[in-house]
Design a protein around this motif. Structure first.
Motif, short mmCIF file in Angstrom:
data_model
loop_
_atom_site.label_atom_id
_atom_site.label_comp_id
_atom_site.label_asym_id
_atom_site.label_seq_id
_atom_site.Cartn_x
_atom_site.Cartn_y
_atom_site.Cartn_z
N GLU A 115 21.43 89.83 -39.51
CA GLU A 115 20.41 90.79 -39.94
C GLU A 115 20.61 92.13 -39.23
N LEU A 116 20.94 92.08 -37.95
CA LEU A 116 21.22 93.31 -37.21
C LEU A 116 22.48 93.98 -37.75
N PHE A 117 23.51 93.20 -37.99
CA PHE A 117 24.75 93.76 -38.51
C PHE A 117 24.53 94.42 -39.88
N ALA A 118 23.75 93.76 -40.73
CA ALA A 118 23.46 94.33 -42.05
C ALA A 118 22.67 95.62 -41.93
N LEU A 119 21.74 95.66 -41.00
CA LEU A 119 20.94 96.87 -40.77
C LEU A 119 21.83 98.04 -40.39
N LEU A 120 22.78 97.81 -39.49
CA LEU A 120 23.62 98.89 -39.00
C LEU A 120 24.68 99.32 -40.01
N GLN A 121 25.02 98.45 -40.94
CA GLN A 121 25.99 98.81 -41.97
C GLN A 121 25.33 99.52 -43.16
N PRO A 133 30.47 94.14 -33.22
CA PRO A 133 30.44 93.21 -32.08
C PRO A 133 30.49 93.90 -30.72
N ILE A 134 31.18 95.03 -30.64
CA ILE A 134 31.27 95.75 -29.37
C ILE A 134 29.92 96.35 -29.00
N LEU A 135 29.23 96.94 -29.97
CA LEU A 135 27.90 97.48 -29.71
C LEU A 135 26.91 96.38 -29.36
N LEU A 136 27.01 95.24 -30.05
CA LEU A 136 26.14 94.11 -29.72
C LEU A 136 26.38 93.65 -28.30
N CYS A 137 27.64 93.54 -27.90
CA CYS A 137 27.96 93.11 -26.54
C CYS A 137 27.40 94.09 -25.52
N ALA A 138 27.55 95.39 -25.76
CA ALA A 138 27.03 96.40 -24.84
C ALA A 138 25.52 96.29 -24.70
N MET A 140 23.65 93.58 -25.28
CA MET A 140 23.32 92.32 -24.62
C MET A 140 23.53 92.43 -23.11
N LEU A 141 24.56 93.13 -22.70
CA LEU A 141 24.81 93.31 -21.26
C LEU A 141 23.78 94.25 -20.63
N HIS A 142 23.33 95.23 -21.40
CA HIS A 142 22.29 96.13 -20.90
C HIS A 142 20.96 95.41 -20.75
N PHE A 143 20.60 94.60 -21.73
CA PHE A 143 19.34 93.85 -21.72
C PHE A 143 19.57 92.41 -21.24
N ASP A 144 20.46 92.26 -20.30
CA ASP A 144 20.91 90.93 -19.86
C ASP A 144 19.78 89.99 -19.47
N SER A 145 18.75 90.50 -18.81
CA SER A 145 17.66 89.65 -18.33
C SER A 145 16.56 89.45 -19.36
N GLU A 146 16.71 90.04 -20.55
CA GLU A 146 15.62 90.01 -21.52
C GLU A 146 15.98 89.37 -22.86
N VAL A 147 17.26 89.34 -23.21
CA VAL A 147 17.65 88.90 -24.55
C VAL A 147 18.54 87.68 -24.46
N ILE A 161 33.18 85.42 -23.31
CA ILE A 161 34.13 85.78 -24.36
C ILE A 161 34.25 84.63 -25.36
N GLU A 162 34.09 83.39 -24.89
CA GLU A 162 34.16 82.26 -25.80
C GLU A 162 33.03 82.32 -26.83
N LEU A 163 31.83 82.72 -26.36
CA LEU A 163 30.70 82.88 -27.27
C LEU A 163 31.02 83.93 -28.34
N PHE A 164 31.57 85.06 -27.91
CA PHE A 164 31.85 86.13 -28.87
C PHE A 164 33.00 85.74 -29.81
N GLU A 165 33.94 84.94 -29.35
CA GLU A 165 34.99 84.48 -30.24
C GLU A 165 34.40 83.62 -31.36
N ARG A 166 33.43 82.78 -31.02
CA ARG A 166 32.77 81.97 -32.05
C ARG A 166 31.93 82.85 -32.96
N LEU A 167 31.26 83.84 -32.37
CA LEU A 167 30.42 84.74 -33.17
C LEU A 167 31.27 85.55 -34.15
#
Length: 211
Positions: A115-121, A133-138, A140-147, A161-167
């Motif tokens: 849903e997020l990816f569709a929104l941004l496209q 995926p790069i923006l999502l990773c950034a 997630m790392l910024h909001f590490d304690s919240e999301v 990285i294993e999680l993102f490979e599956r994603l």
């Protein structure tokens, strides 16, 4: 062509400028996909280092420079380098605000990554799939304690990285949920869980059952 260009400027008026032909695509070449994977790995493992510890001139360095360094999404903070909102005046500011607004909606219920990816496209952002995926990773790392990530309905305690490979292969299996806990870091909960012998379970964040 002039009319079409004007029309696109109106429809996609919040599309950021990204000068990188490797990643600014719907479908990546095998070399660009490998570079994206290496960049995400460096973001996760060496986010506190300058330029993510990247050296030389591999393709991931050019992606980092155009998408993370130039925009200010990765920059030096009070305690080393960190991820955060783009610097003032960056064309990615509107995109980052859209990500933040989406994550706020995730406080009510889990929402799919797709849903997020569709929104941004979609209009008015018009981002290419290779960048997402790069923006999502950034974020997630910024909001590490919240999301938190959920994969097939189960809580994922660590961003890896294993999680993102599956994603990257099956993004439809992943959801996001935001749990804003002011003043308390995720590491504290992990240590408490280890002391108590607890482990995260389905529908659980930091070992505490979600509302």
């Amino acid at each position: 062509s002039s009319y079409v260009s004007t029309l696109c400027d109106e429809i996609y008026k919040k599309t950021p400028t990204l000068r990188n032909e490797l990643i600014n695509r719907k479908s990546l070449s095998s070399a660009a996909a490998a570079a994206r994977r290496n960049l995400i790995d460096a973001m996760i493992r060496r986010g506190a280092e300058a330029r993510l510890g990247l050296t030389g001139f591999p393709p991931e360095v050019s992606i980092y420079a155009s998408l993370l360094e130039e925009t200010g999404i990765h920059r030096e903070g009070a305690h080393g380098f960190e991820f955060g909102p783009p610097k003032a005046g960056s064309s990615f500011a509107a995109v980052w605000r859209a990500i933040e607004a989406f994550l706020e909606r995730c406080e009510v219920e889990r929402r799919p990554v797709d849903e997020l990816f569709a929104l941004l496209q979609d209009r008015p952002y018009g981002l290419r799939a290779g960048v997402l995926p790069i923006l999502l990773c950034a974020a997630m790392l910024h909001f590490d304690s919240e999301v938190a990530f959920y994969e097939d309905g189960s809580f994922v305690p660590e961003v890896s990285i294993e999680l993102f490979e599956r994603l990257l292969k099956n993004s439809d299996r992943f959801h996001l949920r935001r749990y804003r806990i002011e003043g308390v870091r995720k590491e504290v909960f992990r240590e408490m869980a280890a002391v108590l012998g607890a482990s995260p379970t389905k529908e659980t964040r930091f070992g505490v059952r979600a509302a």
